[in-house]
Design a protein around this motif. Structure first.
Motif, PDB file in Angstrom:
ATOM      1  N   ALA A  54      25.669  29.167   9.552  1.00  0.00           N
ATOM      2  CA  ALA A  54      26.905  29.707   8.987  1.00  0.00           C
ATOM      3  C   ALA A  54      27.775  28.537   8.549  1.00  0.00           C
ATOM      4  CB  ALA A  54      27.655  30.562  10.020  1.00  0.00           C
ATOM      5  N   PHE A  55      28.483  28.709   7.444  1.00  0.00           N
ATOM      6  CA  PHE A  55      29.350  27.664   6.904  1.00  0.00           C
ATOM      7  C   PHE A  55      28.578  26.371   6.640  1.00  0.00           C
ATOM      8  CE2 PHE A  55      31.808  30.199  10.035  1.00  0.00           C
ATOM      9  CZ  PHE A  55      32.607  30.898   9.125  1.00  0.00           C
ATOM     10  N   GLY A  56      27.304  26.508   6.288  1.00  0.00           N
ATOM     11  CA  GLY A  56      26.494  25.335   6.003  1.00  0.00           C
ATOM     12  C   GLY A  56      26.082  24.543   7.226  1.00  0.00           C
ATOM     13  N   HIS A  57      26.204  25.136   8.414  1.00  0.00           N
ATOM     14  CA  HIS A  57      25.855  24.434   9.654  1.00  0.00           C
ATOM     15  C   HIS A  57      24.949  25.312  10.500  1.00  0.00           C
ATOM     16  CE1 HIS A  57      26.120  22.026  13.267  1.00  0.00           C
ATOM     17  NE2 HIS A  57      26.661  23.034  13.937  1.00  0.00           N
ATOM     18  N   GLY A  58      23.875  24.729  11.034  1.00  0.00           N
ATOM     19  CA  GLY A  58      22.997  25.459  11.928  1.00  0.00           C
ATOM     20  C   GLY A  58      23.517  25.429  13.351  1.00  0.00           C
ATOM     21  N   PHE A  59      23.836  26.586  13.904  1.00  0.00           N
ATOM     22  CA  PHE A  59      24.417  26.670  15.247  1.00  0.00           C
ATOM     23  C   PHE A  59      23.325  26.873  16.286  1.00  0.00           C
ATOM     24  CE2 PHE A  59      27.991  27.666  12.550  1.00  0.00           C
ATOM     25  CZ  PHE A  59      29.069  27.073  13.189  1.00  0.00           C
ATOM     26  N   SER A  60      23.384  26.083  17.347  1.00  0.00           N
ATOM     27  CA  SER A  60      22.462  26.213  18.470  1.00  0.00           C
ATOM     28  C   SER A  60      23.218  26.832  19.643  1.00  0.00           C
ATOM     29  CB  SER A  60      21.919  24.834  18.861  1.00  0.00           C
ATOM     30  OG  SER A  60      22.975  24.015  19.346  1.00  0.00           O
ATOM     31  N   TRP A  61      22.475  27.135  20.722  1.00  0.00           N
ATOM     32  CA  TRP A  61      23.133  27.650  21.925  1.00  0.00           C
ATOM     33  C   TRP A  61      24.113  26.623  22.490  1.00  0.00           C
ATOM     34  CZ3 TRP A  61      23.611  32.440  23.010  1.00  0.00           C
ATOM     35  CH2 TRP A  61      22.603  33.364  22.688  1.00  0.00           C
ATOM     36  N   ARG A  62      23.741  25.328  22.400  1.00  0.00           N
ATOM     37  CA  ARG A  62      24.652  24.274  22.865  1.00  0.00           C
ATOM     38  C   ARG A  62      25.958  24.314  22.083  1.00  0.00           C
ATOM     39  NH1 ARG A  62      26.004  19.375  20.771  1.00  0.00           N
ATOM     40  NH2 ARG A  62      26.827  17.808  22.250  1.00  0.00           N
ATOM     41  N   ASP A  63      25.862  24.481  20.760  1.00  0.00           N
ATOM     42  CA  ASP A  63      27.061  24.536  19.937  1.00  0.00           C
ATOM     43  C   ASP A  63      27.955  25.705  20.359  1.00  0.00           C
ATOM     44  OD1 ASP A  63      26.196  22.362  18.429  1.00  0.00           O
ATOM     45  OD2 ASP A  63      25.178  23.631  16.963  1.00  0.00           O
ATOM     46  N   LEU A  64      27.341  26.860  20.571  1.00  0.00           N
ATOM     47  CA  LEU A  64      28.120  28.038  20.952  1.00  0.00           C
ATOM     48  C   LEU A  64      28.780  27.852  22.315  1.00  0.00           C
ATOM     49  CD1 LEU A  64      25.709  30.895  19.773  1.00  0.00           C
ATOM     50  CD2 LEU A  64      27.680  29.912  18.570  1.00  0.00           C
ATOM     51  N   ILE A  65      28.062  27.208  23.240  1.00  0.00           N
ATOM     52  CA  ILE A  65      28.629  26.956  24.571  1.00  0.00           C
ATOM     53  C   ILE A  65      29.799  25.987  24.474  1.00  0.00           C
ATOM     54  CG2 ILE A  65      28.148  25.894  26.816  1.00  0.00           C
ATOM     55  CD1 ILE A  65      25.273  27.026  26.543  1.00  0.00           C
ATOM     56  N   LEU A  66      29.652  24.937  23.650  1.00  0.00           N
ATOM     57  CA  LEU A  66      30.739  23.973  23.480  1.00  0.00           C
ATOM     58  C   LEU A  66      31.960  24.624  22.836  1.00  0.00           C
ATOM     59  CD1 LEU A  66      28.926  20.700  22.298  1.00  0.00           C
ATOM     60  CD2 LEU A  66      29.770  21.267  24.579  1.00  0.00           C
ATOM     61  N   ILE A  67      31.728  25.465  21.830  1.00  0.00           N
ATOM     62  CA  ILE A  67      32.848  26.141  21.169  1.00  0.00           C
ATOM     63  C   ILE A  67      33.566  27.066  22.146  1.00  0.00           C
ATOM     64  CG2 ILE A  67      33.454  27.833  19.393  1.00  0.00           C
ATOM     65  CD1 ILE A  67      31.155  26.633  17.693  1.00  0.00           C
ATOM     66  N   ALA A  68      32.792  27.829  22.929  1.00  0.00           N
ATOM     67  CA  ALA A  68      33.406  28.737  23.911  1.00  0.00           C
ATOM     68  C   ALA A  68      34.187  27.945  24.958  1.00  0.00           C
ATOM     69  CB  ALA A  68      32.323  29.584  24.579  1.00  0.00           C
ATOM     70  N   GLY A  69      33.590  26.853  25.447  1.00  0.00           N
ATOM     71  CA  GLY A  69      34.281  26.026  26.440  1.00  0.00           C
ATOM     72  C   GLY A  69      35.530  25.377  25.862  1.00  0.00           C
ATOM     73  N   GLY A  70      35.450  24.921  24.611  1.00  0.00           N
ATOM     74  CA  GLY A  70      36.617  24.319  23.971  1.00  0.00           C
ATOM     75  C   GLY A  70      37.741  25.319  23.775  1.00  0.00           C
ATOM     76  N   LEU A  71      37.388  26.527  23.345  1.00  0.00           N
ATOM     77  CA  LEU A  71      38.403  27.570  23.170  1.00  0.00           C
ATOM     78  C   LEU A  71      39.055  27.916  24.509  1.00  0.00           C
ATOM     79  CD1 LEU A  71      36.577  29.946  20.652  1.00  0.00           C
ATOM     80  CD2 LEU A  71      38.619  28.552  20.207  1.00  0.00           C
TER      81      LEU A  71
END
Length: 255
Positions: A82-99
């Motif tokens: 999405a948005f030209g970036h491939g999201f992994s589970w690590r990315d989603l975990i980091l985004i959730a933790g950052g939020l």
């Protein structure tokens, strides 16, 4: 046993161990600041126990994740784009933790600057129990632990080295938890600085999750500089207080 003996005789293994220990200790600062802020909201007699349980949970999580290194490494594989970036589970975990960090820091800053200690800005009554604090600590432990293990895997293939580094880092966190928490509690201005650090860390996690990697050296250098300025401010305030105390205790000169 032969594997461990061979590993102990490998200079590269020792270099990797020292580097990994330093990295794990530095990464643990983020977690420790959050733990200190959160546990200082508890009654004084519950703070130390909550810190030990939270840090102990971090140890269990990291050792458990080390036992599933093969699975953890796969968390970096993209699962959608999405948005030209491939999201992994690590990315989603980091985004959730950052939020979560940004939300928590914003909420605590609101409580610190609001002169009316009324209801929570997000609704409900402002309360904090030991169970709630430990639950939030363990939630963020999971985010930091996954990021820490993935970073460690990128530095060495030897699980025993990772285990030793994690044990040393958690040991340092246990030793530093109470002094840091007490220092933050005794210096109210440091609380706002620490909350600013949490905002910075949360924003960095979100950016990392979206593929905009910010070198951690820049982040920790900024945090170290800010902490140094605050230490100088503390010394300055104490010097003014001592001068004021001396002036107040000195009798006026006779005319």
């Amino acid at each position: 046993m032969d594997y461990l003996i061979a590993l102990a005789g490998d200079p590269a293994a020792w270099i990797a161990l020292v580097t990994l220990v330093v990295m794990e200790v530095v990464l643990g600062i983020d977690n420790l600041i959050f733990i200190s802020i959160l546990t200082n909201k508890l009654p004084e007699e519950q703070r130390s126990r909550a810190r030990r349980i939270g840090i102990g949970g971090a140890l269990v999580l990291r050792l458990g994740l080390l036992g599933t290194v093969a699975i953890i490494v796969q968390l970096t594989e993209p699962i959608f784009s999405a948005f030209g970036h491939g999201f992994s589970w690590r990315d989603l975990i980091l985004i959730a933790g950052g939020l979560f960090l940004v939300w928590k820091a914003t909420k605590e800053i609101h409580h610190s600057v609001d002169p009316d200690p009324g209801p929570d800005m997000f609704g409900g009554k402002v309360t904090m129990t030991a169970a709630a604090a430990i639950g939030q600590i363990l939630l963020l432990d999971l985010v930091f632990s996954i990021d820490s293990i993935i970073t460690a895997v990128g530095m060495t293939d030897h699980v025993p080295i990772m285990v030793i580094a994690v044990l040393v880092a958690v040991g340092v966190m246990l030793l530093a938890a109470d002094p840091l928490g007490n220092f933050i509690h005794a210096n109210p201005t440091v609380v706002m600085l620490a909350l600013g650090f949490l905002l910075l860390i949360g924003t960095t996690l979100i950016a990392d999750g979206f593929g905009a990697h910010v070198p951690k050296g820049y982040i920790y250098a900024a945090m170290a500089f800010s902490a140094l300025v605050e230490v100088l401010n503390i010394f300055s305030r104490r010097a003014r207080q001592r001068r004021a105390s001396v002036t107040a205790s000195t009798p006026p000169a006779a005319h």
